[in-house]
Design a protein around this motif. Structure first.
Motif, PDB file in Angstrom:
ATOM      1  N   PHE A   1      50.990  39.482  57.349  1.00  0.00           N
ATOM      2  CA  PHE A   1      49.680  40.051  57.011  1.00  0.00           C
ATOM      3  C   PHE A   1      48.583  39.003  57.164  1.00  0.00           C
ATOM      4  CE2 PHE A   1      46.214  41.305  54.241  1.00  0.00           C
ATOM      5  CZ  PHE A   1      46.133  42.684  54.409  1.00  0.00           C
ATOM      6  N   GLY A   2      48.873  37.773  56.729  1.00  0.00           N
ATOM      7  CA  GLY A   2      47.858  36.727  56.754  1.00  0.00           C
ATOM      8  C   GLY A   2      47.376  36.401  58.153  1.00  0.00           C
ATOM      9  N   ALA A   3      48.286  36.441  59.122  1.00  0.00           N
ATOM     10  CA  ALA A   3      47.913  36.099  60.495  1.00  0.00           C
ATOM     11  C   ALA A   3      47.299  37.271  61.244  1.00  0.00           C
ATOM     12  CB  ALA A   3      49.147  35.591  61.249  1.00  0.00           C
ATOM     13  N   SER A   4      47.328  38.442  60.628  1.00  0.00           N
ATOM     14  CA  SER A   4      46.809  39.633  61.292  1.00  0.00           C
ATOM     15  C   SER A   4      45.295  39.711  61.162  1.00  0.00           C
ATOM     16  CB  SER A   4      47.422  40.892  60.666  1.00  0.00           C
ATOM     17  OG  SER A   4      46.922  41.085  59.348  1.00  0.00           O
ATOM     18  N   LYS A   5      44.709  40.637  61.921  1.00  0.00           N
ATOM     19  CA  LYS A   5      43.273  40.875  61.811  1.00  0.00           C
ATOM     20  C   LYS A   5      42.911  41.306  60.398  1.00  0.00           C
ATOM     21  CE  LYS A   5      39.519  43.613  63.822  1.00  0.00           C
ATOM     22  NZ  LYS A   5      39.150  44.685  64.786  1.00  0.00           N
ATOM     23  N   PHE A   6      43.803  42.077  59.747  1.00  0.00           N
ATOM     24  CA  PHE A   6      43.557  42.520  58.373  1.00  0.00           C
ATOM     25  C   PHE A   6      43.385  41.320  57.449  1.00  0.00           C
ATOM     26  CE2 PHE A   6      46.031  46.798  58.833  1.00  0.00           C
ATOM     27  CZ  PHE A   6      45.005  47.286  59.620  1.00  0.00           C
ATOM     28  N   GLY A   7      44.328  40.363  57.545  1.00  0.00           N
ATOM     29  CA  GLY A   7      44.276  39.207  56.668  1.00  0.00           C
ATOM     30  C   GLY A   7      43.021  38.384  56.857  1.00  0.00           C
ATOM     31  N   GLN A   8      42.613  38.199  58.096  1.00  0.00           N
ATOM     32  CA  GLN A   8      41.416  37.413  58.372  1.00  0.00           C
ATOM     33  C   GLN A   8      40.159  38.118  57.865  1.00  0.00           C
ATOM     34  OE1 GLN A   8      41.536  36.493  62.594  1.00  0.00           O
ATOM     35  NE2 GLN A   8      43.716  36.002  62.463  1.00  0.00           N
ATOM     36  N   GLU A   9      40.083  39.433  58.081  1.00  0.00           N
ATOM     37  CA  GLU A   9      38.922  40.194  57.585  1.00  0.00           C
ATOM     38  C   GLU A   9      38.838  40.120  56.066  1.00  0.00           C
ATOM     39  OE1 GLU A   9      38.609  43.742  60.975  1.00  0.00           O
ATOM     40  OE2 GLU A   9      39.370  44.165  58.953  1.00  0.00           O
ATOM     41  N   LEU A  10      39.967  40.312  55.426  1.00  0.00           N
ATOM     42  CA  LEU A  10      39.982  40.363  53.965  1.00  0.00           C
ATOM     43  C   LEU A  10      39.660  39.000  53.364  1.00  0.00           C
ATOM     44  CD1 LEU A  10      40.307  42.526  51.913  1.00  0.00           C
ATOM     45  CD2 LEU A  10      42.782  42.189  51.923  1.00  0.00           C
ATOM     46  N   ALA A  11      40.155  37.925  53.970  1.00  0.00           N
ATOM     47  CA  ALA A  11      39.830  36.583  53.469  1.00  0.00           C
ATOM     48  C   ALA A  11      38.335  36.331  53.552  1.00  0.00           C
ATOM     49  CB  ALA A  11      40.608  35.535  54.261  1.00  0.00           C
ATOM     50  N   ASP A  12      37.709  36.755  54.645  1.00  0.00           N
ATOM     51  CA  ASP A  12      36.259  36.600  54.786  1.00  0.00           C
ATOM     52  C   ASP A  12      35.512  37.367  53.696  1.00  0.00           C
ATOM     53  OD1 ASP A  12      36.632  35.032  57.030  1.00  0.00           O
ATOM     54  OD2 ASP A  12      36.261  36.654  58.461  1.00  0.00           O
ATOM     55  N   ILE A  13      35.978  38.585  53.422  1.00  0.00           N
ATOM     56  CA  ILE A  13      35.330  39.418  52.399  1.00  0.00           C
ATOM     57  C   ILE A  13      35.466  38.789  51.022  1.00  0.00           C
ATOM     58  CG2 ILE A  13      35.557  41.620  51.156  1.00  0.00           C
ATOM     59  CD1 ILE A  13      36.176  42.903  53.895  1.00  0.00           C
ATOM     60  N   ILE A  14      36.632  38.269  50.713  1.00  0.00           N
ATOM     61  CA  ILE A  14      36.859  37.674  49.391  1.00  0.00           C
ATOM     62  C   ILE A  14      36.007  36.417  49.221  1.00  0.00           C
ATOM     63  CG2 ILE A  14      38.575  36.577  47.903  1.00  0.00           C
ATOM     64  CD1 ILE A  14      40.653  38.491  49.170  1.00  0.00           C
ATOM     65  N   ARG A  15      35.932  35.588  50.252  1.00  0.00           N
ATOM     66  CA  ARG A  15      35.100  34.378  50.158  1.00  0.00           C
ATOM     67  C   ARG A  15      33.636  34.753  49.914  1.00  0.00           C
ATOM     68  NH1 ARG A  15      38.498  32.459  54.379  1.00  0.00           N
ATOM     69  NH2 ARG A  15      36.991  33.126  55.964  1.00  0.00           N
ATOM     70  N   ALA A  16      33.153  35.752  50.635  1.00  0.00           N
ATOM     71  CA  ALA A  16      31.756  36.180  50.452  1.00  0.00           C
ATOM     72  C   ALA A  16      31.547  36.748  49.046  1.00  0.00           C
ATOM     73  CB  ALA A  16      31.389  37.225  51.503  1.00  0.00           C
ATOM     74  N   THR A  17      32.515  37.476  48.558  1.00  0.00           N
ATOM     75  CA  THR A  17      32.400  38.085  47.220  1.00  0.00           C
ATOM     76  C   THR A  17      32.366  37.027  46.135  1.00  0.00           C
ATOM     77  OG1 THR A  17      33.601  40.048  47.992  1.00  0.00           O
ATOM     78  CG2 THR A  17      33.479  39.710  45.614  1.00  0.00           C
ATOM     79  N   LEU A  18      33.199  35.996  46.258  1.00  0.00           N
ATOM     80  CA  LEU A  18      33.295  34.971  45.216  1.00  0.00           C
ATOM     81  C   LEU A  18      32.063  34.070  45.158  1.00  0.00           C
ATOM     82  CD1 LEU A  18      37.062  33.952  45.515  1.00  0.00           C
ATOM     83  CD2 LEU A  18      35.977  35.429  43.805  1.00  0.00           C
ATOM     84  N   LYS A  19      31.251  34.068  46.217  1.00  0.00           N
ATOM     85  CA  LYS A  19      30.019  33.283  46.183  1.00  0.00           C
ATOM     86  C   LYS A  19      29.031  33.849  45.166  1.00  0.00           C
ATOM     87  CE  LYS A  19      30.170  31.556  50.954  1.00  0.00           C
ATOM     88  NZ  LYS A  19      29.519  31.602  52.298  1.00  0.00           N
ATOM     89  N   ASN A  20      29.084  35.175  44.962  1.00  0.00           N
ATOM     90  CA  ASN A  20      28.175  35.806  43.991  1.00  0.00           C
ATOM     91  C   ASN A  20      28.833  37.064  43.432  1.00  0.00           C
ATOM     92  OD1 ASN A  20      26.036  36.643  42.463  1.00  0.00           O
ATOM     93  ND2 ASN A  20      24.656  37.049  44.178  1.00  0.00           N
ATOM     94  N   PRO A  21      29.842  36.916  42.566  1.00  0.00           N
ATOM     95  CA  PRO A  21      30.573  38.076  42.043  1.00  0.00           C
ATOM     96  C   PRO A  21      29.680  39.103  41.356  1.00  0.00           C
ATOM     97  CG  PRO A  21      31.702  36.026  41.492  1.00  0.00           C
ATOM     98  CD  PRO A  21      30.362  35.650  42.042  1.00  0.00           C
ATOM     99  N   ASP A  22      28.629  38.624  40.693  1.00  0.00           N
ATOM    100  CA  ASP A  22      27.747  39.564  39.976  1.00  0.00           C
ATOM    101  C   ASP A  22      27.112  40.582  40.915  1.00  0.00           C
ATOM    102  OD1 ASP A  22      27.798  38.657  37.173  1.00  0.00           O
ATOM    103  OD2 ASP A  22      26.991  36.808  38.005  1.00  0.00           O
ATOM    104  N   ALA A  23      26.890  40.189  42.154  1.00  0.00           N
ATOM    105  CA  ALA A  23      26.243  41.089  43.113  1.00  0.00           C
ATOM    106  C   ALA A  23      27.202  42.161  43.633  1.00  0.00           C
ATOM    107  CB  ALA A  23      25.694  40.289  44.284  1.00  0.00           C
ATOM    108  N   TYR A  24      28.498  41.912  43.501  1.00  0.00           N
ATOM    109  CA  TYR A  24      29.495  42.830  44.054  1.00  0.00           C
ATOM    110  C   TYR A  24      30.260  43.617  42.994  1.00  0.00           C
ATOM    111  CZ  TYR A  24      28.835  40.357  48.489  1.00  0.00           C
ATOM    112  OH  TYR A  24      28.308  39.822  49.640  1.00  0.00           O
TER     113      TYR A  24
END
Length: 382
Positions: free
Chosen positions: A265-288
């Motif tokens: 899963f991690g090496a798949s397109k799904f894993g890469q997309e989801l990691a990007d989303i989580i990193r963006a979310t953790l920068k400002n959790p209150d906004a999400y």
């Protein structure tokens, strides 16, 4: 009977339905391997006319029939309508007004969630041949057996509806189900907005960080499933949403160490997309993070009171000939046990008259449950 496969024939059929006070509607669809249900047939009937519409036909525009579904002068009768309504909602129309014979059957004492074939057997003394139920409705041509089965779903339903309606009217119970029927046409029931996907799940925490990731992962899964037309579970299992929100992996390789994600899963397109989303979310959790009202700490529900209320509910349902689920759920009983002013359906409207008021009187000691031989009876206390 041949299915309707061109727009001119559909217009002619709809012209026959336009003056009917009600029509019965059913669908045949498949969605085992898809997100969106694949609509294969639409069946419709009035008291005088019946037809089968083939939405897979190339020369067919469904708009004339969708206009019928939106016509508020015509009552649309379904049995267990939730999935049918979702299909039509996705086609751009929410049928209204509607009448669900499964809900009506609860008010008439046929039990909770009575199956269509059982209701037909009880009301019409007809046994439905269910051999075609799980056939492949996408294959053409359809067999005569499939067509007869499909048509019977709406022709029998028309007769069942009339008998149910007349019985409920005689017993003064049509109002009992009117609120439920109106709710069935509310578009919010059928929304597939990715932003609302988290609401269908059960988050285990309420911290801002957890809820922000939980909501974003659920939205990503919903959006991906829709775009790829795949079942949600093939993208990510429900438990995976919770585990990812708990562990918050920010490196795609970290997904391969989770229990709920598949190998690679991690090496798949799904894993890469989801990691990007989580990193963006953790920068400002209150906004999400979605706005979730904090619930009060759970209060110990008096089990003995709930058990007494269950017995009272069963007695009143037997006396009135109504399915218990239509009157009150276990959750309703627990809330009534804790609070005489609980905001539950059982303490409002016709339900309060049939059950709710007596539930409160039982709590106040004004009623008692006594054993008379093999029967439990309700008696007044001075």
């Amino acid at each position: 009977m041949s299915p309707i496969t061109n727009t001119n024939d559909l217009i002619a059929f709809c012209d026959l339905l336009k003056t009917a006070p009600f029509i019965t509607v059913d669908t045949e669809f498949m969605r085992e391997t898809t997100y969106w249900p694949k609509l294969c047939l639409i069946q419709a009937a009035s008291s005088d006319h019946a037809g089968i519409i083939d939405p897979l036909a190339r020369d067919l525009d469904l708009k004339p029939f969708l206009d019928i579904l939106a016509d508020e002068k015509i009552l649309k009768v379904f049995h267990a309508c939730r999935q049918d309504m979702e299909i039509f909602f996705n086609l751009g129309v929410t049928p209204a007004p509607v009448f669900d014979t499964q809900v009506a059957a609860m008010a008439a004492g046929y039990g909770d969630q009575v199956a269509y074939d059982s209701l037909v057997r009880q009301k019409l003394k007809i046994d439905i041949d269910k051999g075609s139920r799980f056939t492949d409705w996408t294959r053409r041509p359809l067999s005569e057996q499939q067509l007869q089965y499909a048509l019977g779903d709406v022709t029998h339903l028309a007769k069942v509806y009339i008998r149910l309606r007349d019985r409920l009217a005689r017993e003064g119970r049509l109002d009992w189900v009117s609120e439920e029927m109106k709710a069935l046409s509310h578009p919010s029931l059928y929304s597939t907005s990715p932003e609302d996907a988290w609401k269908r799940l059960k988050p285990r925490k309420n911290s801002v960080k957890y809820m922000a990731v939980f909501a974003q992962v659920a939205a990503w899964r919903e959006r991906t499933a829709q775009e790829r037309d795949m079942p949600r579970g093939r993208i990510l299992k429900d438990e995976g949403v919770d585990e990812i929100a708990t562990q918050t992996p920010t490196d795609s390789a970290a997904f391969d160490h989770l229990r709920s994600t598949s190998k690679g899963f991690g090496a798949s397109k799904f894993g890469q997309e989801l990691a990007d989303i989580i990193r963006a979310t953790l920068k400002n959790p209150d906004a999400y993070a979605p706005k979730v009202e904090k619930t009060a700490p759970p209060v110990q529900v008096p089990a003995s009171v709930v058990e007494l209320l269950k017995v009272l509910l069963r007695i009143r349902c037997e006396e009135e000939g109504v399915a218990p689920k239509l009157l009150a759920t276990v959750s309703d009983l627990e809330k009534i046990a804790l609070d005489d002013d609980a905001d539950v359906p059982a303490l409002h409207g016709w339900r309060r008259k049939v059950f709710g008021e007596d539930a409160l009187r039982l709590k106040r000691g004004e009623l008692a449950l006594v054993l008379n031989g093999t029967r439990v009876e309700v008696v007044e206390l001075d």
